[in-house]
Write a protein that holds these residues in place. Structure first.
Motif, PDB file in Angstrom:
ATOM      1  N   GLY A   1      27.617  35.592  83.597  1.00  0.00           N
ATOM      2  CA  GLY A   1      28.302  34.406  84.099  1.00  0.00           C
ATOM      3  C   GLY A   1      27.755  33.848  85.394  1.00  0.00           C
ATOM      4  O   GLY A   1      28.349  32.928  85.967  1.00  0.00           O
ATOM      5  N   PHE A   2      26.629  34.371  85.893  1.00  0.00           N
ATOM      6  CA  PHE A   2      26.025  33.854  87.117  1.00  0.00           C
ATOM      7  C   PHE A   2      24.909  32.867  86.766  1.00  0.00           C
ATOM      8  O   PHE A   2      24.046  33.175  85.930  1.00  0.00           O
ATOM      9  N   ASP A   3      24.958  31.705  87.390  1.00  0.00           N
ATOM     10  CA  ASP A   3      23.973  30.670  87.066  1.00  0.00           C
ATOM     11  C   ASP A   3      22.889  30.567  88.141  1.00  0.00           C
ATOM     12  O   ASP A   3      22.315  29.503  88.366  1.00  0.00           O
ATOM     13  N   TRP A   4      22.566  31.668  88.806  1.00  0.00           N
ATOM     14  CA  TRP A   4      21.570  31.626  89.870  1.00  0.00           C
ATOM     15  C   TRP A   4      20.189  31.280  89.300  1.00  0.00           C
ATOM     16  O   TRP A   4      19.830  31.688  88.196  1.00  0.00           O
ATOM     17  N   THR A   5      19.420  30.588  90.120  1.00  0.00           N
ATOM     18  CA  THR A   5      17.993  30.471  89.854  1.00  0.00           C
ATOM     19  C   THR A   5      17.314  31.709  90.438  1.00  0.00           C
ATOM     20  O   THR A   5      17.910  32.440  91.226  1.00  0.00           O
ATOM     21  N   VAL A   6      16.062  31.952  90.042  1.00  0.00           N
ATOM     22  CA  VAL A   6      15.311  33.078  90.598  1.00  0.00           C
ATOM     23  C   VAL A   6      13.980  32.557  91.123  1.00  0.00           C
ATOM     24  O   VAL A   6      13.300  31.764  90.475  1.00  0.00           O
ATOM     25  N   ALA A   7      13.638  32.980  92.326  1.00  0.00           N
ATOM     26  CA  ALA A   7      12.380  32.578  92.959  1.00  0.00           C
ATOM     27  C   ALA A   7      11.430  33.768  92.988  1.00  0.00           C
ATOM     28  O   ALA A   7      11.827  34.880  93.343  1.00  0.00           O
ATOM     29  N   VAL A   8      10.182  33.515  92.583  1.00  0.00           N
ATOM     30  CA  VAL A   8       9.154  34.553  92.551  1.00  0.00           C
ATOM     31  C   VAL A   8       7.968  34.090  93.391  1.00  0.00           C
ATOM     32  O   VAL A   8       7.518  32.951  93.265  1.00  0.00           O
ATOM     33  N   ASN A   9       7.463  34.968  94.252  1.00  0.00           N
ATOM     34  CA  ASN A   9       6.317  34.644  95.100  1.00  0.00           C
ATOM     35  C   ASN A   9       5.015  34.825  94.324  1.00  0.00           C
ATOM     36  O   ASN A   9       4.874  35.781  93.549  1.00  0.00           O
ATOM     37  N   VAL A  10       4.057  33.936  94.542  1.00  0.00           N
ATOM     38  CA  VAL A  10       2.731  34.046  93.933  1.00  0.00           C
ATOM     39  C   VAL A  10       1.684  33.973  95.042  1.00  0.00           C
ATOM     40  O   VAL A  10       1.932  33.419  96.115  1.00  0.00           O
ATOM     41  N   SER A  11       0.506  34.519  94.758  1.00  0.00           N
ATOM     42  CA  SER A  11      -0.534  34.639  95.781  1.00  0.00           C
ATOM     43  C   SER A  11      -1.632  33.601  95.576  1.00  0.00           C
ATOM     44  O   SER A  11      -1.662  32.874  94.584  1.00  0.00           O
ATOM     45  N   ALA A  12      -2.565  33.591  96.528  1.00  0.00           N
ATOM     46  CA  ALA A  12      -3.703  32.670  96.442  1.00  0.00           C
ATOM     47  C   ALA A  12      -4.536  32.959  95.208  1.00  0.00           C
ATOM     48  O   ALA A  12      -5.052  32.030  94.562  1.00  0.00           O
TER      49      ALA A  12
ATOM     50  N   SER B   1      28.135  24.191 101.375  1.00  0.00           N
ATOM     51  CA  SER B   1      29.251  24.667 100.559  1.00  0.00           C
ATOM     52  C   SER B   1      29.474  26.171 100.664  1.00  0.00           C
ATOM     53  O   SER B   1      30.540  26.665 100.304  1.00  0.00           O
ATOM     54  N   GLY B   2      28.471  26.891 101.107  1.00  0.00           N
ATOM     55  CA  GLY B   2      28.579  28.340 101.181  1.00  0.00           C
ATOM     56  C   GLY B   2      28.356  29.033  99.854  1.00  0.00           C
ATOM     57  O   GLY B   2      28.490  30.257  99.754  1.00  0.00           O
ATOM     58  N   GLU B   3      27.989  28.267  98.822  1.00  0.00           N
ATOM     59  CA  GLU B   3      27.775  28.857  97.503  1.00  0.00           C
ATOM     60  C   GLU B   3      26.347  29.386  97.377  1.00  0.00           C
ATOM     61  O   GLU B   3      25.426  28.912  98.041  1.00  0.00           O
ATOM     62  N   VAL B   4      26.184  30.374  96.488  1.00  0.00           N
ATOM     63  CA  VAL B   4      24.853  30.936  96.233  1.00  0.00           C
ATOM     64  C   VAL B   4      24.097  30.003  95.298  1.00  0.00           C
ATOM     65  O   VAL B   4      24.540  29.723  94.174  1.00  0.00           O
ATOM     66  N   HIS B   5      22.970  29.524  95.768  1.00  0.00           N
ATOM     67  CA  HIS B   5      22.136  28.644  94.944  1.00  0.00           C
ATOM     68  C   HIS B   5      21.256  29.449  93.997  1.00  0.00           C
ATOM     69  O   HIS B   5      21.063  29.091  92.836  1.00  0.00           O
ATOM     70  N   GLY B   6      20.697  30.518  94.493  1.00  0.00           N
ATOM     71  CA  GLY B   6      19.794  31.337  93.695  1.00  0.00           C
ATOM     72  C   GLY B   6      19.445  32.596  94.455  1.00  0.00           C
ATOM     73  O   GLY B   6      19.999  32.881  95.522  1.00  0.00           O
ATOM     74  N   VAL B   7      18.512  33.372  93.897  1.00  0.00           N
ATOM     75  CA  VAL B   7      18.074  34.604  94.537  1.00  0.00           C
ATOM     76  C   VAL B   7      16.553  34.640  94.555  1.00  0.00           C
ATOM     77  O   VAL B   7      15.896  34.054  93.698  1.00  0.00           O
ATOM     78  N   GLU B   8      16.023  35.332  95.543  1.00  0.00           N
ATOM     79  CA  GLU B   8      14.574  35.514  95.625  1.00  0.00           C
ATOM     80  C   GLU B   8      14.236  36.936  95.218  1.00  0.00           C
ATOM     81  O   GLU B   8      14.845  37.894  95.698  1.00  0.00           O
TER      82      GLU B   8
ATOM     83  N   LEU C   1      17.138  37.618  84.890  1.00  0.00           N
ATOM     84  CA  LEU C   1      17.799  36.311  84.844  1.00  0.00           C
ATOM     85  C   LEU C   1      18.685  36.190  83.613  1.00  0.00           C
ATOM     86  O   LEU C   1      19.838  35.722  83.687  1.00  0.00           O
ATOM     87  N   SER C   2      18.154  36.613  82.471  1.00  0.00           N
ATOM     88  CA  SER C   2      18.957  36.524  81.241  1.00  0.00           C
ATOM     89  C   SER C   2      20.177  37.438  81.307  1.00  0.00           C
ATOM     90  O   SER C   2      21.248  37.098  80.782  1.00  0.00           O
ATOM     91  N   GLU C   3      20.023  38.584  81.993  1.00  0.00           N
ATOM     92  CA  GLU C   3      21.144  39.525  82.057  1.00  0.00           C
ATOM     93  C   GLU C   3      22.243  39.020  82.982  1.00  0.00           C
ATOM     94  O   GLU C   3      23.433  39.116  82.653  1.00  0.00           O
ATOM     95  N   TRP C   4      21.882  38.478  84.162  1.00  0.00           N
ATOM     96  CA  TRP C   4      22.971  38.003  85.029  1.00  0.00           C
ATOM     97  C   TRP C   4      23.555  36.691  84.513  1.00  0.00           C
ATOM     98  O   TRP C   4      24.709  36.387  84.786  1.00  0.00           O
TER      99      TRP C   4
ATOM    100  N   TRP D   1      19.822  43.423  91.414  1.00  0.00           N
ATOM    101  CA  TRP D   1      20.665  42.278  91.096  1.00  0.00           C
ATOM    102  C   TRP D   1      22.082  42.695  90.739  1.00  0.00           C
ATOM    103  O   TRP D   1      23.037  41.935  90.989  1.00  0.00           O
ATOM    104  N   THR D   2      22.226  43.884  90.174  1.00  0.00           N
ATOM    105  CA  THR D   2      23.585  44.331  89.827  1.00  0.00           C
ATOM    106  C   THR D   2      24.427  44.515  91.085  1.00  0.00           C
ATOM    107  O   THR D   2      25.626  44.197  91.105  1.00  0.00           O
TER     108      THR D   2
END
Length: 663
Positions: A477-488, A420-427, A470-473, A634-635
């Motif tokens: 009006g943006f419904d993006w998910t946010v992905a966060v990396n975690v370590s071992a 679709s070309g739409e933004v699913h979320g952000v990392e 996430l709460s600010e965007w 993000w802004t």
């Protein structure tokens, strides 16, 4: 071990005593019950004996007249003859015949008074046609007790009740019979209770032994590395703290940090299974070469820690570590490849160099860093020695201050739906706004954080800031998910899952808007612990992605059993899609495998439209990369993605190259 045995013995004693109490109570209840039953049997025998006396001796001697009219001489003679023998033989202690008004018409001793009062309930029951049997005290009897029976007298001649028979029967013979039966029963019950207690004691012993073994197994698992069998970081910390306490009392020693040079190349070229086997061989050699009083532990990755109590001579310690280094360098064959391990050692001495563990570890780490760049590979910490400006010790100290001063910033890179070309979320990608060196990429500080205790507060900071953004965007009006990396390191304990839950609740964010990205290396480091933590995170409703897929060591069976929802194809394969048929085959296979397992598939590092088109045609679900946008606050991302002309959106950021280390 001794403490566990003592604790187990105490637990067994508690179990044994706890088991004895209900057995003793049960025995007391049963004993009391059998005594009551014995008394009841005594009364029953007395009643039967009195009934025989009344029927066989008293009733035939009477003419049938009411006793209130008195007895004639013939009746008295017959009664005397019938009762004298019973009194003489001792089968009857005393006997009275009384009218319904209570008057004594006949007694064995000739007395016409005494007896149970006429208004006594027992006398009233007998007068009304019932039998009353009781055990009463009698000092004239050997047993001190007699059986008193009051029952109606029924004349044989008329069959009518004519009065009340009051008879006292010796209890001694009855008691002997009852006590003999009761004694036998008590012995049997007692033996049964002893057997029961023995069984309970056996169960208690078996249970405490099983608990000791289970506790020992859990303690061993909690304090040892599953891959090498060596003590882990926590065991090392305890051992080092204990040695340091002895050092303060004059029993000094050495603390050593060691890691393997070029270990990453072994993983990258031969695979993680070869790296794991190399670590096992190194661990075995270290165990064989050190004394039983020494402690050798795997701290994580290719880093090992040694505590050498009593090694206060610097030259001898350096010589010992030199021999260790030589033995570790002996040839190792992994598959068909011959390797020679090169290790670097950093040494410091306690309590001379420091009197606390954190400082000792920093000193040893500083020396180890110098060992990697020196000719011998074994370096003793020198307080006045200079250090490299990017040395891990300096980075740790500055990064700790950066967390306190809020010098870190988050950049975000959008992930696009290819169809679709739409933004699913952000990392979320962390950067460090260093006050002197400017904006630092994660490659400058994340490796140091992951090798220290700073990775946990760093990850918590990233999560908290990402949820705030996430709460600010969302408010914009943006419904993006946010992905966060975690370590071992984050995946080594269930505490991380609880921390994430707390942070999400604190931010009031929906759990389905937060995604956590875990590298294959993190999943393979301690597969069981990582799977448990991933399961706990997924149970909260969080989405889990396997990051950098294709370069790690995740088996298909492990991938199938993990609670993940997405795999991300590593950029090294995506970069070669235009020119390499092999990379295209690998990426196509990963897309098919991911879909067959029910996962979404995301490609990283997309920089050209041709690659994006190929991925879309191959069925890849999502992609991210410089083709669309560089990481930015993000802004800036929001401004760039605000609906406008397609030409403007395409020109948000030129394609470029930047290594993404991610977090």
């Amino acid at each position: 071990m001794g403490r566990r045995l003592r604790a187990g013995s105490r637990l067994f004693v508690v179990y044994a005593v706890a088991s004895l109490v209900p057995v003793a109570v049960l025995g007391a209840v049963l004993l009391h019950g059998y005594q009551d039953q014995g008394n009841a049997r005594g009364r029953a025998q007395g009643q039967a004996q009195a009934a025989v006396i009344e029927e066989m001796a008293i009733a035939p001697a009477l003419s049938g007249a009411d006793l209130s009219k008195g007895l004639n001489d013939a009746e008295r003679a017959r009664l005397r003859a019938a009762t004298d023998l019973a009194i003489f033989n001792g089968s009857v202690a005393r006997l009275r015949l009384r009218s319904f008004s209570g008057a004594v018409s006949f007694s064995d001793d000739g007395s016409l008074d005494g007896g149970v009062p006429v208004d006594d309930r027992a006398f009233q029951r007998a007068a009304s046609g019932h039998t009353d049997v009781r055990l009463v005290e009698d000092s004239r009897q050997a047993a001190g007790v007699t059986v008193r029976v009051l029952q109606p007298i029924v004349a044989a001649a008329s069959g009518q009740a004519t009065g009340v028979l009051e008879v006292y029967l010796p209890y001694e013979q009855i008691a002997k019979s009852v006590q003999a039966d009761t004694r036998r029963t008590i012995w049997r019950v007692g033996a049964g209770l002893v057997v029961l207690y023995g069984v309970l004691a056996l169960i208690s012993w078996w249970t405490t032994r099983a608990l000791r073994r289970n506790a020992a197994a859990h303690e061993h698992q909690a304090l040892h590395d599953t891959l090498t069998g060596l003590p882990n970081r926590e065991f090392f910390r305890r051992s080092a703290e204990s040695a340091l306490a002895k050092g303060r009392r004059g029993d000094g020693g050495a603390l050593v940090l060691m890691d393997l040079d070029h270990f990453k190349e072994v993983n990258d070229t031969l695979g993680h299974h070869a790296g794991d086997e190399l670590l096992r061989v190194v661990a075995e050699r270290l165990r064989d070469l050190l004394r039983t009083d020494d402690t050798v532990a795997r701290l994580g990755g290719d880093e090992f820690g040694l505590v050498l109590p009593g090694n206060v001579d610097r030259e001898q310690t350096v010589a010992l570590l030199g021999r260790l280094r030589e033995q570790l360098a002996r040839e190792i064959v992994l598959g068909s490849v011959s390797l020679h391990v090169v290790a670097s050692f950093g040494v410091c001495f306690y309590p001379d160099d420091a009197d606390n563990l954190e400082a000792l570890l920093q000193h040893a780490d500083s020396a180890m860093y110098q060992g990697k760049h020196g000719p011998t590979g074994v370096v003793v910490y020198e307080p006045d020695a200079g250090s490299h400006p990017t040395h891990s010790l300096v980075v740790q100290a500055e990064l700790r201050q950066a967390l306190e001063r809020d010098e870190l910033v988050l950049y975000y890179q959008p992930k696009y739906e290819l169809e679709s070309g739409e933004v699913h979320g952000v990392e979320a990608l962390v950067r460090w706004q260093h006050p002197e060196r400017g904006l630092l990429p994660p490659s400058e500080f994340l490796p140091v954080a992951e090798r220290s205790e700073l990775i946990e507060p760093l990850t918590n900071w990233v999560l908290r800031r990402a949820l705030k953004d996430l709460s600010e965007w969302t408010a914009r009006g943006f419904d993006w998910t946010v992905a966060v990396n975690v370590s071992a390191r984050n995946l080594s304990s269930l505490d991380f899952a609880r921390t994430v839950a707390s942070l999400v609740a604190e931010a009031g964010a929906p759990t389905d808007r937060l995604h956590l990205e875990v590298t294959e290396t993190a999943l393979a480091f301690d597969a069981d612990a990582a799977a448990e933590v991933v399961e706990a995170l997924a149970w909260q409703g969080l989405s889990i992605s396997v990051d950098d897929f294709g370069i790690g060591y995740t088996s298909l069976s492990q991938l199938r059993s993990l609670a993940v929802s997405e795999v991300k194809i590593d950029r090294t394969f995506v970069a070669g899609l235009s020119d390499s048929a092999q990379d295209r085959a690998i990426v196509g296979s990963v897309i098919g495998l991911g879909h067959s397992l029910g996962f979404k598939v995301t490609a990283e590092g997309v920089e050209t439209q041709d690659v994006a088109d190929w991925l879309a045609d191959a069925g890849c679900d999502r992609a991210q990369g410089y083709l669309w946008m560089r990481p930015a606050p993000w802004t800036d991302v929001a401004d760039a993605l605000t609906p406008r002309n397609p030409e403007d959106l395409a020109a948000v950021s030129p394609a470029g190259t930047e290594q993404r280390t991610g977090r």
